[in-house]
Design a protein around this motif. Sequence first.
Motif, mmCIF file in Angstrom:
data_model
loop_
_atom_site.group_PDB
_atom_site.id
_atom_site.type_symbol
_atom_site.label_atom_id
_atom_site.label_comp_id
_atom_site.label_asym_id
_atom_site.label_seq_id
_atom_site.Cartn_x
_atom_site.Cartn_y
_atom_site.Cartn_z
ATOM 1 N N UNK A 158 0.835 -1.203 0.000
ATOM 2 C CA UNK A 158 0.000 0.000 0.000
ATOM 3 C C UNK A 158 0.867 1.249 0.000
ATOM 4 N N UNK A 159 0.506 2.211 -0.864
ATOM 5 C CA UNK A 159 1.261 3.443 -1.010
ATOM 6 C C UNK A 159 0.358 4.651 -0.793
ATOM 7 N N UNK A 160 0.883 5.694 -0.122
ATOM 8 C CA UNK A 160 0.127 6.912 0.097
ATOM 9 C C UNK A 160 0.227 7.861 -1.080
ATOM 10 N N UNK A 161 -0.799 8.703 -1.251
ATOM 11 C CA UNK A 161 -0.850 9.682 -2.341
ATOM 12 C C UNK A 161 -1.186 11.057 -1.791
ATOM 13 N N UNK A 162 -0.514 12.076 -2.286
ATOM 14 C CA UNK A 162 -0.842 13.455 -1.952
ATOM 15 C C UNK A 162 -1.657 14.026 -3.104
ATOM 16 N N UNK A 163 -2.956 14.270 -2.875
ATOM 17 C CA UNK A 163 -3.815 14.774 -3.945
ATOM 18 C C UNK A 163 -3.548 16.241 -4.260
ATOM 19 N N UNK A 164 -2.724 16.898 -3.478
ATOM 20 C CA UNK A 164 -2.338 18.267 -3.762
ATOM 21 C C UNK A 164 -1.469 18.338 -5.017
ATOM 22 N N UNK A 165 -0.568 17.343 -5.187
ATOM 23 C CA UNK A 165 0.374 17.403 -6.312
ATOM 24 C C UNK A 165 0.629 16.051 -6.971
ATOM 25 N N UNK A 166 0.012 14.993 -6.463
ATOM 26 C CA UNK A 166 0.194 13.669 -7.044
ATOM 27 C C UNK A 166 1.409 12.925 -6.550
ATOM 28 N N UNK A 167 2.161 13.508 -5.625
ATOM 29 C CA UNK A 167 3.364 12.860 -5.122
ATOM 30 C C UNK A 167 3.027 11.706 -4.181
ATOM 31 N N UNK A 168 4.017 10.847 -3.983
ATOM 32 C CA UNK A 168 3.876 9.785 -2.998
ATOM 33 C C UNK A 168 3.861 10.377 -1.604
ATOM 34 N N UNK A 169 2.961 9.865 -0.770
ATOM 35 C CA UNK A 169 2.873 10.300 0.621
ATOM 36 C C UNK A 169 3.205 9.089 1.476
ATOM 37 N N UNK A 170 4.482 8.889 1.724
ATOM 38 C CA UNK A 170 4.930 7.680 2.401
ATOM 39 C C UNK A 170 4.825 7.783 3.906
#
Length: 314
Positions: free
Chosen positions: A84-96
């Motif tokens: 499972x990987x996190x996502x930052x919907x602000x910019x599409x970056x990975x949110x680990x």
Amino acid sequence: MKKSLIALAVLGASGFAMAQSSVTLYGVADAGVGKIEAGSPAGNDASDKTEFISGSLMNNGNSRIGVRGVEDLGGGLKAGFNFESGLDLDNGNNLGSGGGFWGRAANLWLGGNWGTFKMGRTLNPSFYGTTAWELTGAANYSVVGNTYNFAGSGPRNNSQFSYKTPDFGGLSAEIGYILKPDNGDRAKWDMNVIYANGPIGAGLAVNKVKDGKTNYGLGGKYNFGNFVVAASYSQASVGDLRRRGFSLGGTATFGAFALTLDLTRDTKNELTGDKYTNGLVEAKYALSKRTFVYGAFLRFDDTNNYGIGVRHNF
């Protein structure tokens, strides 16, 4: 003719094998607008400005995408995995959560009627021991989760070996262990005991790092139908400093609308030197089984934080 029969037999066998295993893609999309004065245990920085929020203290949850699978090995034995990987919907970056791409989960398990054995990075027993009774479903803005950090352990462990018992009429237990070389030369154990049956949900969470203080949380809730009440007592530590206190709260449900009020009060706080009364007010409206809008206000250690957003589970 013989070649055709052999090909059909191979295809049939392959189809049977595929029928015994499954892989599921799933995820969460959560975004909104909010103002955050406090940092959080997850490391989110305060901004003190009203702005777009994703993966913040005042989101209901972190956006993520994951894949999990299970294979039936026969005889009641199954094998599975979860990445499972996190996502930052602000910019599409990975949110680990922990820095890696699969920072939220990376584990392998074997299970059967004897229980489940799991290895890797995963949500820990103390987290599950807390969510057995916590009112918001472990939302980012959970006042219990932020004040006492899921019995002082945080939500996840790296390099964990764990065993979870089968369910015995609603009663289950799980114990996790991390070896010394995998935790800065300090072994760690983490366990829970959970009872969930009918209107009652209760959980005990206990964990300890070698040479550290013992962290614990004990809580329960009772569901009256349209109203749920919950209470708990927890101790969390950072080094030799301890924070200890209780919580009391309730959730009222009116059709698709739910309103939660949850409070914590310190009885001991060596982390800041001050005892705080923290509080959360959360309102949710379900648009469907998988999508809801929410608004929350969190009073946390003399800071005021709010968020309004939408969460979609898929």
